[in-house]
Design an enzyme around this catalytic site. Structure first.
Site, mmCIF file in Angstrom:
data_model
loop_
_atom_site.group_PDB
_atom_site.id
_atom_site.type_symbol
_atom_site.label_atom_id
_atom_site.label_comp_id
_atom_site.label_asym_id
_atom_site.label_seq_id
_atom_site.Cartn_x
_atom_site.Cartn_y
_atom_site.Cartn_z
ATOM 1 N N ASP A 13 0.528 8.814 -24.967
ATOM 2 C CA ASP A 13 0.991 7.767 -24.047
ATOM 3 C C ASP A 13 2.455 7.905 -23.604
ATOM 4 O O ASP A 13 3.208 6.913 -23.599
ATOM 5 C CB ASP A 13 0.757 6.383 -24.664
ATOM 6 C CG ASP A 13 -0.710 6.088 -24.898
ATOM 7 O OD1 ASP A 13 -1.548 6.960 -24.618
ATOM 8 O OD2 ASP A 13 -1.022 4.991 -25.391
ATOM 9 N N ASP A 51 -2.898 5.647 -21.645
ATOM 10 C CA ASP A 51 -3.523 4.342 -21.548
ATOM 11 C C ASP A 51 -3.917 4.180 -20.092
ATOM 12 O O ASP A 51 -3.086 4.420 -19.195
ATOM 13 C CB ASP A 51 -2.471 3.271 -21.913
ATOM 14 C CG ASP A 51 -2.795 2.551 -23.199
ATOM 15 O OD1 ASP A 51 -3.834 2.829 -23.809
ATOM 16 O OD2 ASP A 51 -1.985 1.691 -23.577
ATOM 17 N N HIS A 53 -5.873 1.392 -18.278
ATOM 18 C CA HIS A 53 -6.610 0.132 -18.344
ATOM 19 C C HIS A 53 -7.043 -0.370 -16.961
ATOM 20 O O HIS A 53 -6.257 -0.294 -16.009
ATOM 21 C CB HIS A 53 -5.717 -0.969 -18.943
ATOM 22 C CG HIS A 53 -5.261 -0.705 -20.340
ATOM 23 N ND1 HIS A 53 -6.137 -0.478 -21.385
ATOM 24 C CD2 HIS A 53 -4.021 -0.645 -20.877
ATOM 25 C CE1 HIS A 53 -5.448 -0.298 -22.500
ATOM 26 N NE2 HIS A 53 -4.161 -0.373 -22.216
ATOM 27 N N HIS A 70 0.196 -3.557 -18.267
ATOM 28 C CA HIS A 70 0.840 -2.235 -18.310
ATOM 29 C C HIS A 70 -0.222 -1.162 -18.164
ATOM 30 O O HIS A 70 -1.390 -1.388 -18.474
ATOM 31 C CB HIS A 70 1.604 -2.027 -19.634
ATOM 32 C CG HIS A 70 0.704 -2.034 -20.828
ATOM 33 N ND1 HIS A 70 0.342 -3.189 -21.475
ATOM 34 C CD2 HIS A 70 0.049 -1.044 -21.465
ATOM 35 C CE1 HIS A 70 -0.483 -2.894 -22.467
ATOM 36 N NE2 HIS A 70 -0.690 -1.595 -22.485
ATOM 37 N N LYS A 95 -7.735 6.719 -21.961
ATOM 38 C CA LYS A 95 -8.310 5.820 -22.975
ATOM 39 C C LYS A 95 -7.989 4.391 -22.580
ATOM 40 O O LYS A 95 -7.207 4.158 -21.654
ATOM 41 C CB LYS A 95 -7.751 6.147 -24.364
ATOM 42 C CG LYS A 95 -6.255 5.918 -24.497
ATOM 43 C CD LYS A 95 -5.762 6.395 -25.847
ATOM 44 C CE LYS A 95 -4.270 6.172 -26.007
ATOM 45 N NZ LYS A 95 -3.855 4.769 -26.049
ATOM 46 N N CYS A 134 -0.335 3.046 -30.806
ATOM 47 C CA CYS A 134 -1.250 4.147 -30.456
ATOM 48 C C CYS A 134 -1.014 5.399 -31.278
ATOM 49 O O CYS A 134 -1.966 6.120 -31.581
ATOM 50 C CB CYS A 134 -1.174 4.414 -28.963
ATOM 51 S SG CYS A 134 -1.857 3.027 -28.020
HETATM 52 C C1 VGL Z 1 0.575 0.763 -26.888
HETATM 53 C C2 VGL Z 1 1.165 -1.430 -27.100
HETATM 54 C C3 VGL Z 1 0.168 -1.786 -26.227
HETATM 55 C C4 VGL Z 1 0.830 2.186 -27.262
HETATM 56 C C5 VGL Z 1 -0.420 0.424 -26.032
HETATM 57 O O1 VGL Z 1 0.592 3.100 -26.444
HETATM 58 O O2 VGL Z 1 1.286 2.415 -28.401
HETATM 59 N N1 VGL Z 1 1.356 -0.158 -27.429
HETATM 60 N N2 VGL Z 1 -0.613 -0.855 -25.710
#
Ligand code: VGL
Length: 190
Positions: A13, A51, A53, A70, A95, A134
Site C-alpha cells: 500500500d 488498497d 476500495h 481513502h 485488495k 495492512c
Molecule cells: C490501511 C488503515 C486503513 C493500511 C488501510 O494500508 O495499512 N490502514 N486502511
C-alpha cells in the site's frame, strides 16, 4: 541475509492517500521509499499491493466503518506513489474490493497465495504501509500460510492512532513467528 530465487518482496500500500497530503496519511510514510527502492532490484519477484476500495464499503465512516474515505478505485489517491520505482514491480495486486471484508491483508480475497506458489516462493519480505494495519495483517497471514516471513523494520511506518499501536503490532507479529531485518542486512543473491 542473501536473497534467494525463492524469495519475494511484498510492498504494501505505498499509495498517495497513505502519504502526507493524502486522505489517511501516515506521518512518516515517505521514509519507506529510499530503503524500498534500494532493495527492490535484489528480489526475483516483487508484488506491490494497493488498497482498491469501492466508494460504498464497510471500511468507511459513511458506511459504518472506522475510516475516512481513502484509496477509492480509479482516484489519484489510490495510485501507487510516484516515489516508488514501479519499473521494479512485477505485479500490482488490488485488495479491499470485497464488500464484506476490510482487506487489510494482501491475502484477503486475493490470489496472492497462488501467485507466490506459482513463483516457488518460500520466504516473503514485507514492507510498506501501515505497520499497524495492512503490513501486520499481511505478515501474519503470510506466516499462517507457511511462508517464512520477514518484516523490513526500516521500510515500514505506522498510523499510530494510539502511540503504542506500532509497538503492539511488532510484538504481535513476533509472537506469531514473523522475523525482522533491516534493508541494510539484505544482500544480493550470490
Ligand atoms: C490501511 C488503515 C486503513 C493500511 C488501510 O494500508 O495499512 N490502514 N486502511
Amino acid at each position: 541475509m542473501d536473497i534467494a530465487d525463492t524469495d519475494a518482496l511484498i510492498v504494501v500500500d505505498a499509495q498517495n492517500d497513505f502519504l502526507p497530503g493524502g486522505a489517511l496519511p501516515v506521518a512518516e510514510g515517505n521514509c519507506i521509499f529510499e530503503p524500498i527502492n534500494r532493495i527492490m532490484p535484489l528480489f526475483p519477484y516483487v508484488v506491490a499491493t494497493r488498497d482498491w476500495h469501492p466508494r460504498v464499503h464497510p471500511h468507511f465512516e459513511e458506511h459504518g466503518g472506522p475510516w475516512p474515505y481513502h484509496c477509492i478505485q480509479d482516484t489519484p489517491g489510490a495510485e501507487l506513489s510516484p516515489k516508488l520505482r514501479v519499473d521494479e514491480v512485477d505485479e500490482v495486486l488490488s485488495k479491499g474490493m470485497h464488500p464484506h471484508s476490510h482487506g487489510y491483508s494482501a491475502f484477503d480475497a486475493t490470489n496472492l497465495d497462488e501467485r507466490l506458489h506459482a513463483h516457488n516462493v518460500r520466504r516473503v519480505f514485507v514492507c510498506g504501509l501501515a505497520t499497524d494495519y495492512c503490513v501486520k495483517e499481511t505478515a501474519l497471514e503470510a506466516a499462517a500460510h507457511g511462508f517464512q516471513t520477514v518484516v523490513l523494520s526500516d521500510a515500514i511506518a505506522a498510523v499510530n492512532i494510539k502511540c503504542t499501536d506500532e509497538a503492539d503490532a511488532l510484538r504481535e507479529m513476533a509472537s506469531h513467528g514473523v522475523r525482522f531485518a533491516t534493508t541494510e542486512q539484505i544482500s544480493a543473491p550470490v
